[in-house]
Enzyme design. Structure first.
Site, PDB file in Angstrom:
ATOM      1  N   CYS A  87      22.281  -0.310  80.967  1.00 21.14           N
ATOM      2  CA  CYS A  87      23.274  -1.271  81.425  1.00 21.14           C
ATOM      3  C   CYS A  87      22.866  -2.659  80.930  1.00 21.14           C
ATOM      4  O   CYS A  87      21.713  -3.054  81.064  1.00 21.14           O
ATOM      5  CB  CYS A  87      23.431  -1.324  82.938  1.00 21.14           C
ATOM      6  SG  CYS A  87      24.091   0.194  83.625  1.00 21.14           S
ATOM      7  N   ARG A 139      22.161  -1.206  75.295  1.00 20.23           N
ATOM      8  CA  ARG A 139      21.657  -0.843  76.624  1.00 20.23           C
ATOM      9  C   ARG A 139      22.623   0.047  77.404  1.00 20.23           C
ATOM     10  O   ARG A 139      22.287   0.559  78.473  1.00 20.23           O
ATOM     11  CB  ARG A 139      21.396  -2.108  77.436  1.00 20.23           C
ATOM     12  CG  ARG A 139      20.353  -3.015  76.834  1.00 20.23           C
ATOM     13  CD  ARG A 139      20.155  -4.210  77.723  1.00 20.23           C
ATOM     14  NE  ARG A 139      19.668  -3.809  79.010  1.00 20.23           N
ATOM     15  CZ  ARG A 139      18.392  -3.718  79.337  1.00 20.23           C
ATOM     16  NH1 ARG A 139      17.472  -4.004  78.459  1.00 20.23           N
ATOM     17  NH2 ARG A 139      18.026  -3.333  80.541  1.00 20.23           N
ATOM     18  N   TRP A 143      26.007   2.106  81.456  1.00 17.18           N
ATOM     19  CA  TRP A 143      25.513   3.456  81.135  1.00 17.18           C
ATOM     20  C   TRP A 143      25.606   4.201  82.461  1.00 17.18           C
ATOM     21  O   TRP A 143      24.846   3.936  83.389  1.00 17.18           O
ATOM     22  CB  TRP A 143      24.083   3.398  80.623  1.00 17.18           C
ATOM     23  CG  TRP A 143      23.568   4.706  80.127  1.00 17.18           C
ATOM     24  CD1 TRP A 143      23.726   5.232  78.880  1.00 17.18           C
ATOM     25  CD2 TRP A 143      22.810   5.673  80.882  1.00 17.18           C
ATOM     26  NE1 TRP A 143      23.100   6.461  78.815  1.00 17.18           N
ATOM     27  CE2 TRP A 143      22.543   6.761  80.022  1.00 17.18           C
ATOM     28  CE3 TRP A 143      22.335   5.724  82.183  1.00 17.18           C
ATOM     29  CZ2 TRP A 143      21.826   7.873  80.417  1.00 17.18           C
ATOM     30  CZ3 TRP A 143      21.619   6.846  82.586  1.00 17.18           C
ATOM     31  CH2 TRP A 143      21.375   7.905  81.700  1.00 17.18           C
ATOM     32  N   ASN A 194      22.440  -3.432  87.494  1.00 19.52           N
ATOM     33  CA  ASN A 194      21.730  -2.495  86.622  1.00 19.52           C
ATOM     34  C   ASN A 194      20.648  -1.857  87.479  1.00 19.52           C
ATOM     35  O   ASN A 194      19.859  -2.559  88.099  1.00 19.52           O
ATOM     36  CB  ASN A 194      21.122  -3.278  85.438  1.00 19.52           C
ATOM     37  CG  ASN A 194      20.166  -2.448  84.621  1.00 19.52           C
ATOM     38  OD1 ASN A 194      20.207  -1.218  84.668  1.00 19.52           O
ATOM     39  ND2 ASN A 194      19.303  -3.097  83.879  1.00 19.52           N
ATOM     40  N   GLY A 195      20.651  -0.524  87.539  1.00 24.44           N
ATOM     41  CA  GLY A 195      19.653   0.171  88.355  1.00 24.44           C
ATOM     42  C   GLY A 195      20.325   1.230  89.205  1.00 24.44           C
ATOM     43  O   GLY A 195      21.464   1.619  88.933  1.00 24.44           O
ATOM     44  N   GLU A 255       8.041  14.189  67.819  1.00 23.75           N
ATOM     45  CA  GLU A 255       8.795  12.937  67.646  1.00 23.75           C
ATOM     46  C   GLU A 255       9.907  13.130  66.607  1.00 23.75           C
ATOM     47  O   GLU A 255      11.025  12.634  66.774  1.00 23.75           O
ATOM     48  CB  GLU A 255       7.829  11.813  67.233  1.00 23.75           C
ATOM     49  CG  GLU A 255       8.462  10.555  66.650  1.00 23.75           C
ATOM     50  CD  GLU A 255       9.514   9.896  67.534  1.00 23.75           C
ATOM     51  OE1 GLU A 255       9.645  10.254  68.709  1.00 23.75           O
ATOM     52  OE2 GLU A 255      10.244   9.038  67.011  1.00 23.75           O
ATOM     53  N   LYS A 287      13.927  12.390  67.056  1.00 21.26           N
ATOM     54  CA  LYS A 287      14.691  11.518  66.156  1.00 21.26           C
ATOM     55  C   LYS A 287      15.922  12.256  65.623  1.00 21.26           C
ATOM     56  O   LYS A 287      17.022  11.728  65.614  1.00 21.26           O
ATOM     57  CB  LYS A 287      13.768  11.093  65.010  1.00 21.26           C
ATOM     58  CG  LYS A 287      13.889   9.726  64.510  1.00 21.26           C
ATOM     59  CD  LYS A 287      13.337   8.583  65.323  1.00 21.26           C
ATOM     60  CE  LYS A 287      13.549   8.581  66.786  1.00 21.26           C
ATOM     61  NZ  LYS A 287      12.675   7.790  67.572  1.00 21.26           N
ATOM     62  N   GLU A 315      18.556  12.951  68.554  1.00 25.67           N
ATOM     63  CA  GLU A 315      19.311  11.877  69.187  1.00 25.67           C
ATOM     64  C   GLU A 315      20.360  11.255  68.299  1.00 25.67           C
ATOM     65  O   GLU A 315      21.384  10.796  68.807  1.00 25.67           O
ATOM     66  CB  GLU A 315      18.393  10.814  69.814  1.00 25.67           C
ATOM     67  CG  GLU A 315      17.515  10.063  68.888  1.00 25.67           C
ATOM     68  CD  GLU A 315      16.549   9.123  69.620  1.00 25.67           C
ATOM     69  OE1 GLU A 315      16.828   8.695  70.748  1.00 25.67           O
ATOM     70  OE2 GLU A 315      15.498   8.822  69.044  1.00 25.67           O
ATOM     71  N   HIS A 356       3.521  32.578  68.233  1.00 27.67           N
ATOM     72  CA  HIS A 356       3.455  33.043  69.623  1.00 27.67           C
ATOM     73  C   HIS A 356       4.834  33.095  70.277  1.00 27.67           C
ATOM     74  O   HIS A 356       4.937  33.212  71.492  1.00 27.67           O
ATOM     75  CB  HIS A 356       2.516  32.147  70.439  1.00 27.67           C
ATOM     76  CG  HIS A 356       1.106  32.180  69.947  1.00 27.67           C
ATOM     77  ND1 HIS A 356       0.293  33.281  70.095  1.00 27.67           N
ATOM     78  CD2 HIS A 356       0.379  31.269  69.258  1.00 27.67           C
ATOM     79  CE1 HIS A 356      -0.884  33.034  69.539  1.00 27.67           C
ATOM     80  NE2 HIS A 356      -0.846  31.819  69.015  1.00 27.67           N
ATOM     81  N   LYS A 396      19.308   2.300  75.146  1.00 30.26           N
ATOM     82  CA  LYS A 396      17.964   1.784  74.942  1.00 30.26           C
ATOM     83  C   LYS A 396      17.467   1.216  76.269  1.00 30.26           C
ATOM     84  O   LYS A 396      18.273   0.772  77.082  1.00 30.26           O
ATOM     85  CB  LYS A 396      18.021   0.667  73.899  1.00 30.26           C
ATOM     86  CG  LYS A 396      16.681   0.296  73.356  1.00 30.26           C
ATOM     87  CD  LYS A 396      16.676   0.306  71.860  1.00 30.26           C
ATOM     88  CE  LYS A 396      15.305   0.048  71.304  1.00 30.26           C
ATOM     89  NZ  LYS A 396      14.781   1.220  70.619  1.00 30.26           N
TER      90      LYS A 396
HETATM   91  C1  F6R Z   1      13.748   7.556  71.205  1.00 26.16           C
HETATM   92  C2  F6R Z   1      13.435   6.430  72.056  1.00 26.16           C
HETATM   93  C3  F6R Z   1      13.087   6.692  73.472  1.00 26.16           C
HETATM   94  C4  F6R Z   1      12.068   5.658  73.981  1.00 26.16           C
HETATM   95  C5  F6R Z   1      11.821   5.864  75.470  1.00 26.16           C
HETATM   96  C6  F6R Z   1      10.814   4.870  76.000  1.00 26.16           C
HETATM   97  O1  F6R Z   1      13.969   7.164  69.899  1.00 26.16           O
HETATM   98  O2  F6R Z   1      13.478   5.313  71.636  1.00 26.16           O
HETATM   99  O3  F6R Z   1      12.620   7.984  73.657  1.00 26.16           O
HETATM  100  O4  F6R Z   1      10.894   5.792  73.276  1.00 26.16           O
HETATM  101  O5  F6R Z   1      13.009   5.731  76.184  1.00 26.16           O
HETATM  102  O6  F6R Z   1      11.240   3.557  75.800  1.00 26.16           O
HETATM  103  P1  F6R Z   1      10.233   2.357  75.736  1.00 26.16           P
HETATM  104  O7  F6R Z   1       9.439   2.512  74.501  1.00 26.16           O
HETATM  105  O8  F6R Z   1      11.084   1.128  75.737  1.00 26.16           O
HETATM  106  O9  F6R Z   1       9.373   2.479  76.965  1.00 26.16           O
END
Ligand code: F6R
Length: 591
Positions: free
Chosen positions: A2, A28, A74, A100-101, A469, A473, A476, A492, A586
């Site tokens: 948010c 966000r 969000w 937000n929250g 990771e 990537k 998402e 396994h 984000k």
């Molecule tokens: C994926 C991504 C998320 C963040 C996670 C933690 O590409 O960016 O998985 O890594 O939400 O966020 P931060 O790093 O801001 O604590």
């Protein structure tokens, strides 16, 4: 999660100014949005479902106002609808609020308010807080907000306005809220992240947890919500600039940020050696050390455990932020929690900090956003220096985090100079690698695999977490089902998933893991898999080879970059917006 952006000033500004600021925070939350502005004796309110970024408007659609607030949502409680979008208001717009929250006890409060005659129109937790404030409002908005917040369980950053009141109240607990100050014009910009107001001011005040700000025409005052005492706050100058927070010539933030890795690694290792050595000493003497992060940052932490094991011969535990509290019994005075985060605001990681602090542990924060909550909660902070990262999928922050953990592991072994030398060489290699020909080579692969249903990634040692990771990537932004495995684990169970043509990426390092990971790739190939090798050297098992520089133990840093490019290209080919993947946002400030 948010985005909040608001303006309070002595001069009227168009509501469109807040809409433009909100667009900068859309990473966000982008399922719906809304604005509210004091307008004569009432509030002008506009809400809509969808991305604010794609909203086209004429300036004349909006009034001008001295007090405006906006929100990009969000969704947590309640579907993505106009009614559930913020701002939320009570009858006749007596109280208008954005949030937000999550308010954990909203149902109990709602039940009580319903018995008092309050009528609710949305499914959100936020609307309940608006009504609670109204219940207590008798002309002093700050007092009503303060009284209401005493009853609230959960996390919040809120902005509140009341009819005929001309005051803007901001409060936070657990979700970020930053106040941009333009002293000359007596203007305030309140936002959940700095990029929203960078073009207006770089002077900021960070609201801390359990603090409230009251802004009116005479200025701003701060109060501690618990003690009710006024508090003095410092104005800080932020180092980010507006250009860094813009896309520039690039189509998307994601590719801009991937390519910025030509420079960001150098900036990440531009740390004070004495501070690194001091922190390394703390790591060495700590009793019980945990690396904690979420999502991508979590995968970086897991990679860190390999760096420390291999380079410093030091065992460090890893846990995701959301799982860490279940291990807090192993923390005591003398323990150390190393949190890794881009935003410094991730709720699960903040909870881990809370849990560790309650047991007397020290905190080292490795974060990108200076003065973020984690940076301020920590005993020591190392900044990534990567500049604003706006694409939801983390890229440049990831490699900067890896570089700092790599440097720390060398420092723990008395080898900070050697660590720096390897990283300086790695940075130079990345600079050479990231050229249009390289992107083109990866785009040929993207074209080939763009319609697959599933793909798998394998790695060993420090490249195993990078396989995890890589999967995040790809998932998402491309929405292709992708899973990462430790190379040795495939036989396994997961090898049953391999059929003819299934793409499988092998992350190869030129070290002791090389022959085993090649064997694992061969096992997959024997079952029909299509092997994509990310490796310093070609190998006959690879159907497609993407070359990466040979940087020894720093291999995870270079191996993840071609995957970032591949994920981006697949997203574009599949007509997804890589900057705003579905269902994600984000900075995850809810649990
Ligand atoms: C994926 C991504 C998320 C963040 C996670 C933690 O590409 O960016 O998985 O890594 O939400 O966020 P931060 O790093 O801001 O604590």
């Amino acid at each position: 999660m948010c985005g909040i952006f608001a303006y309070y000033g002595q001069e009227k500004k168009s509501v469109s100014m807040v809409i433009e600021g909100l667009k900068k925070l859309e990473y966000r939350g982008y399922d719906s949005w809304g604005v509210a502005a004091a307008n004569q004796d009432d509030f002008f309110i506009k809400k809509a479902v969808g991305k604010i970024g794609s909203y086209k408007y004429k300036e004349s659609d909006f009034p001008e106002s001295k007090m405006i607030m906006g929100h990009s949502r969000w969704a947590t409680h309640g579907g993505v609808t106009e009614i559930n979008a913020h701002p939320h208001s009570t009858e006749n717009n007596e109280i208008v609020l954005i949030h937000n929250g999550i308010i954990d006890n909203y149902l109990d409060i709602k039940k009580n308010l319903v018995t008092k005659g309050h009528i609710f129109i949305s499914e959100t937790d936020t609307e309940v807080l608006a009504h609670l404030i109204q219940e207590y409002y008798e002309g002093d908005l700050a007092a009503a907000v303060q009284k209401s917040l005493k009853e609230i369980k959960g996390r919040y950053a809120i902005l509140v306005m009341a009819k005929d009141n001309n005051k803007l109240i901001a409060a936070r607990r657990g979700s970020p809220l930053i106040i941009g100050v333009n002293k000359k014009n007596n203007e305030y910009f309140i936002a959940s992240d700095v990029p929203a107001f960078l073009q207006h001011t770089k002077s900021v005040i960070y609201l801390d947890d359990n603090q409230m700000a009251q802004i009116d025409k005479s200025g701003i005052i701060f109060k501690d919500l618990e003690t009710d005492k006024q508090v003095e706050k410092r104005v800080i100058e932020v180092s980010w600039n507006n250009e860094e927070a813009e896309k520039g010539k690039h189509k998307h933030f994601m590719i801009k940020e991937i390519l910025e890795q030509k420079n960001t690694l150098k900036k990440a290792i531009d740390q004070d050696d004495q501070q690194i050595i001091k922190i390394a000493d703390e790591i060495k003497k700590a009793f019980g050390t945990y690396l904690v992060g979420c999502g991508t940052a979590g995968k970086v932490c897991l990679t860190g455990t390999y760096f420390f094991a291999e380079i410093a011969k030091k065992h460090i535990n890893f846990e995701f932020g959301s799982e860490f509290p279940y291990f807090k019994d192993f923390i005591r005075e003398g323990s150390l929690l190393i949190v890794v985060s881009q935003s410094g605001e991730t709720a699960d990681t903040l909870e881990a900090i809370e849990a560790a602090k309650s047991k007397g542990a020290k905190i080292l924060a490795i974060v990108n956003v200076e003065s973020s909550t984690m940076a301020r909660e920590a005993d020591h902070t190392l900044l990534l220096n990567a500049g604003p990262e706006k694409a939801v999928a983390s890229t440049k922050a990831t490699t900067a985090q890896l570089a700092i953990l790599y440097l720390l592991s060398h420092a723990c072994n008395g080898g900070i100079t050697e660590g720096k030398q390897i990283l300086v060489r790695t940075a130079a290699e990345i600079n050479d690698m990231l050229n249009p020909r390289y992107e083109e080579h990866i785009s040929k692969l993207a074209e080939k695999i763009k319609s697959v249903e599933s793909m798998y990634i394998i790695g060993r040692g420090s490249n195993y977490p990078m396989a995890l990771e890589a999967a995040i990537k790809l998932q998402e932004v491309s929405y292709i089902h992708a899973e990462g495995f430790a190379g040795g684990e495939l036989k396994h169970g997961p090898i049953a998933l391999i059929t003819k043509g299934t793409p499988c990426i092998a992350l190869v390092a030129n070290d002791e893991t090389k022959s085993d990971i090649i064997s694992n790739a061969t096992e997959i190939k024997s079952r029909g898999g299509y092997i994509i090798g990310i490796a310093p050297e070609n190998n006959e098992v690879f159907d497609y080879w993407i070359k990466v520089p040979d940087v020894g133990t720093a291999s995870p840093i270079v191996n993840i970059i071609p995957i970032q490019i591949l994920a981006y290209q697949l997203a574009v080919l599949r007509q997804n917006n890589p900057d705003m993947p579905r269902n994600l946002a984000k900075s995850v400030t809810v649990k």
